[in-house]
Structure formats: C-alpha cells, structure tokens
Design a protein around this motif. Structure first.
Motif, PDB file in Angstrom:
ATOM      1  N   LYS A   1     -27.029 -23.239 -55.206  1.00 28.49           N
ATOM      2  CA  LYS A   1     -27.578 -24.212 -56.144  1.00 28.49           C
ATOM      3  C   LYS A   1     -26.499 -24.613 -57.128  1.00 28.49           C
ATOM      4  O   LYS A   1     -25.515 -23.887 -57.343  1.00 28.49           O
TER       5      LYS A   1
ATOM      6  N   ASN B   1     -28.039 -18.840 -54.297  1.00 26.65           N
ATOM      7  CA  ASN B   1     -29.468 -18.943 -54.563  1.00 26.65           C
ATOM      8  C   ASN B   1     -30.157 -17.676 -54.052  1.00 26.65           C
ATOM      9  O   ASN B   1     -29.716 -17.083 -53.068  1.00 26.65           O
TER      10      ASN B   1
ATOM     11  N   LYS C   1     -35.561 -18.557 -52.209  1.00 30.75           N
ATOM     12  CA  LYS C   1     -35.410 -20.005 -52.386  1.00 30.75           C
ATOM     13  C   LYS C   1     -34.809 -20.676 -51.151  1.00 30.75           C
ATOM     14  O   LYS C   1     -34.722 -21.904 -51.094  1.00 30.75           O
TER      15      LYS C   1
END
Length: 545
Positions: A277, A286, A290
């Motif tokens: 991310k 991440n 996720k």
C-alpha cells in the motif's frame, strides 16, 4: 534634429531593471493527461500569450514537471526554479492556474503568501486572474485558501477513485500491475489478463522442478547463468517493458530472484494482489488480511502439487538454517578485489561458538571461472584490520586539525578580506542598478534614443549579472569553507573516538566507509567517504592562509 543634452541625467533609488525576469512554470500530472486543456503545450501557450501582452515581463526560463502530482512539492523542475529564485535570477513566476503550482492547500499557500513575497518575487495565475501585484489579491485572505482547498480536495478525490477502481478490478480477477510477472505477458486483447510467455514459462517450470528435486538456490542460479538465460529484468528490457538502469540489476540470476519466483502463487494460475500500500507516497507491506486473492484467473505454468512440494522443501531447509544472526555491519560495503562482487557473509557454527566469515560466491552462483580469487576472511579479523587502518587515519586527521587551529588567525583575516570584497561588489551592483533605472527615465524623457538605450542597457545588465554571479560564488565558497571546517572538526573527533574505543558499528561504517576491497592474502583497501571531501580545508592548509 538637434541632439538633446544629457547633463540632466540623474541617479535614482535602488530599483532593478524595469523588466522582470519571469519563470514559466508548467506541471502535468498523470490524471491530467486526459484533459487536453492542461497539456504542456496548452499551458505554455496560455502563459506565453499572457507574457507577450504584459510589457514588464520577460521570460527567463521554462520549468516543466511532467507526470508529477500536485500534492507533493518535491519536483525536479520546481526545485530548480526555487534555486534560480534564491540566486536572484527570477523576479516573477507565472502559471496557468493555481492548481498547476500545487494541489496541497497549506504548501501552495506558503509559497504564494510567504516564500515568494519574502524574496521579492511576483506570482501570477493567469486563468484564476490572480496576481500578487494586484492589491485585491494581496489583501484577500479568502480567495487563495479557498481555491487551494478546492484543488486539494479534487486531487484527493481523484486518488480515491483510482484506488477504488483498482481494488474492484483486483476482485474481478484482473491483473492491474504495470509489468507482468516473469513467465507471463499481457494479453494483446486485454492488458488486464495474463497469458503464457512461451520463451520464459519453460524457465519458470525448470526452476520449480530443480527445487522440488532438492537442488539449492545457488546451484540453480549458476545453472541458469551458465546457460546464458536472461534474468527477469534483462528479459523485460529486451522486450521493451523496462528501460531505467536502476531496474536492471547486475545481469545475473540472484537467489532472491529465485525465492520470489518459488513463493509466487501466480504460477498456479492464481492472482494475489494488494500486497503493498502507499503511505506518504512510499510503498509499504500490506497485512495479509488485506490481500486480494482470486484463483484460476489465467493459465498455470505449474500444477498445485508441484508448488506445494517446493514450499514444503523450502520450509524444511529454512528450519535447518534457523538461528539468531548478528547484525552485518558491513552490508553492501565489502567487495571482492578480483571480480568486484559483494562478498557473502556466512554463519558457521562450531563446537563451542559461532563465527562469521566473508567469501566470494561468484564461482558458485554465477558461473565457474567467473572469479580468480579465493577469499575467505573471518569477520573478527576484518574488524581488527579496519580498526588498524582507522588508527592511521586518526593520526593524519588529528595532525591536520592541529595545523588548522594554529592558522585560525590567518583564517579570520582571510574572512575579513572576503567580507570587504563582498561589500564592494554589492555596492558596484547597486550603482549599476541605479544607472540602469536612470537610463529608462532618460529614454522616457527623450534625452536618449531607443538604440542608445538598448546598447547601454545591455552593458549595465551584463555588469549587474556578473556582479551578482561573483557575489554568489564568493558567498558560496565562504559558507562552504565554514561548513567544511566544522565538519572536519567533527570527523576528527569521531575517528579519534574509534581509535580510543576500538569499537565498530553499522552507523560508523555507513558514515565513514564507502567501500572495502578484500583480496586473497587478507589485505584490505578502504575507500573512506571523507576522502577528497574537504578541498577548501586542504587549500587553507596547503596555502598557509
């Protein structure tokens, strides 16, 4: 026609040339590419047309940041423009609209309301009808912040929409990466679908099969290198997928490349995306919850049984190698004196303790005969050898520092003479600026004609620019010398502390050492970061000033 008298020419207050040297600033972000009204050519045309009908403005240079977001002000051309402003080369900045300067309300407001005015720089946003020379704009505490907040909100909204679209595409099993994984290519019909690359897919299968047979990463690397198979980055370059040299690696297969391939579910036909991310414009890992996983999105290169077997073998090997490792304080610093490759640090358990050694692995990982050396250096021996070299450097630096202190009075006198020279230059520039303004007044009064004005104006402008440049060069040298003397003194103290404690750590190595070159006879050659780092200090010492 009778020639008019020049005896009435008078000096005027300290005012620069009537024409303002103007920066044309243009920014185009990725999302702006869809808007033709914001194209580089369009922005340039709007600004140049505005300057053409504004008699007091004269273009100095154009600064174009293409493909860069307005939420971040760390842009190459923007920084170059700021540097030219600091050097007094620019008196005005013109943009198409406020959003081109930036979409961050706080930072944009700072530059327009603080940074530019403090440096006497006028700012104009053409389409927003904003000009800091306009009393209305300068007195309004509402219009500029409001526009900046709107621009920032627009930028954030676009970023959120793009992110949402990407995540939805991931959930639908579409590939959203910029480059396909090794072994695949993007489908010509659909860039979000992966298809088998007939050239590299067999290499991937070979890697998995060798690993499933218990072959280690280093032998696999050597086999691929000896067969002259291009590693992923070089293959991508050959296909025109990447071109930047920072992405190309060293041209050989590496164990970390194999580890990445052997752990990737993509080769079973599954897509695992969203592993990273963006946090403050940096990619961060991440959490696994996720990740977006979609199975059977494309044709597999290997079956699931082979993938599972490889993971089991690698887990067993990893367990056998488990154990605490001490920090490698020489990471990225120590190289082979024969092939130039980084030396490998290895943990060697013994009956009573554990030691660490450095050795060259070119012959075992790249190809047989790729290195003529046979380096095997114990880490403790390496540390002692480095400390001995640092002891010598400590004596040299301490001697130079003592000589520098003895010459401090002469140095102070030199600084005094420099200050006098700078004052004289500043006065000369001021005088020429006054003459230049007087010249314009006399043109208006008809005392001199246009050709005389242009000729004399050019001469004064050259003198002013030369004076400013000389003032800048002398000031920069003075500041650099003062800075180098302070850094040299701090360096001497730091090296002397190592001389006293005989201790090394990662922070010291990173700060003092650029590279350590090792050879078979355990001789070392150290390139220090401070070598040739203090030319002005050396100049003072050699000249006796």
């Amino acid at each position: 026609m009778a020639r008019k008298s020049r005896k009435n020419i008078t000096t005027m207050p300290d005012i620069a040339s009537n024409l303002l040297k103007t920066a044309v600033y243009i920014r185009l972000s990725v999302e702006d590419n869809k808007n033709r009204g914001n194209s580089v050519d369009t922005q340039k045309q709007i600004i140049e047309n505005f300057i053409a009908i504004t008699p007091e403005l004269e273009i100095y240079d154009s600064y174009i940041d293409n493909g860069l977001t307005g939420r971040n002000f760390d842009r190459p051309e923007f920084n170059r423009m700021l540097d030219d402003i600091e050097k007094g080369r620019i008196q005005c900045v013109v943009v198409k609209d406020l959003s081109r300067l930036g979409r961050n309300s706080i930072s944009t407001g700072y530059y327009v309301e603080k940074h530019f005015p403090l440096r006497g720089v006028r700012f104009i946003a053409v389409n927003d009808n904003f000009d800091t020379a306009n009393d209305f704009n300068n007195g309004s505490g509402i219009i500029l912040p409001l526009k900046n907040m709107i621009n920032e909100a627009y930028s954030m909204d676009i970023a959120k929409k793009i992110k949402a679209q990407q995540q939805q595409a991931m959930r639908e099993g579409q590939f959203v990466g910029a480059r396909p994984p090794y072994g695949y290519k993007k489908s010509p019909e659909d860039c979000h679908k992966l298809v088998i690359d007939e050239v590299t897919a067999p290499v991937v299968k070979r890697i998995f099969e060798m690993s499933s047979e218990g072959v280690g990463l280093a032998p696999i690397c050597r086999a691929l290198n000896e067969d002259n198979i291009l590693p992923p980055s070089q293959y991508a370059q050959s296909q025109g997928i990447i071109s930047h040299k920072n992405l190309l690696g060293n041209g050989n297969w590496q164990t970390r490349t194999l580890m990445k391939i052997l752990s990737s579910e993509v080769y079973m036909g599954d897509l695992v995306q969203g592993k990273s991310k963006s946090v403050n414009r940096k990619q961060m890992p991440n959490s696994e919850d996720k990740w977006i996983i979609v199975k059977d999105t494309h044709e597999p290169i290997i079956d699931r049984a082979l993938f599972a077997k490889v993971q089991e073998i690698r887990a067993e090997k990893s367990e056998k190698k488990s154990g605490e490792w001490t920090e490698n304080i020489f990471k990225g610093k120590i190289v082979c004196g024969y092939c130039g490759k980084n030396l490998h640090r290895q943990r060697v358990p013994r009956a009573r303790d554990i030691i660490y050694i450095f050795h060259c692995i070119s012959n075992t990982r790249i190809a047989k005969g790729s290195c003529d050396g046979h380096i095997y250096f114990k880490e403790d021996d390496l540390k002692q050898a480095i400390i001995k070299v640092i002891d010598v450097q400590s004596d040299i630096l301490l001697g130079k520092n003592i000589r520098l202190q003895h010459k401090y009075k002469a140095f102070e006198k030199q600084m005094f003479e420099t200050d006098k020279e700078l004052l004289a230059i500043a006065k000369e520039v001021e005088k020429n600026q006054k003459y230049l303004k007087t010249l314009y007044e006399n043109l208006v009064l008809g005392i001199i004609d246009l050709s005389e004005y242009k000729e004399m104006k050019s001469g004064y402008e050259v003198k002013i620019e030369q004076g400013r440049q000389k003032h800048f060069e002398i000031t920069s040298k003075k500041e650099s010398l003062n800075q180098q003397i302070g850094q040299f003194d701090a360096l001497t103290n730091e090296v002397n502390s190592i001389h006293s404690t005989k201790q090394l750590n990662r922070e010291i190595i990173e700060k003092l050492i650029e590279r350590i070159v090792v050879k078979d006879d355990n001789s070392i050659d150290i390139i220090f970061t401070f070598q040739n780092a203090f030319p002005l200090v050396e100049e003072v010492l050699s000249n006796g000033k």
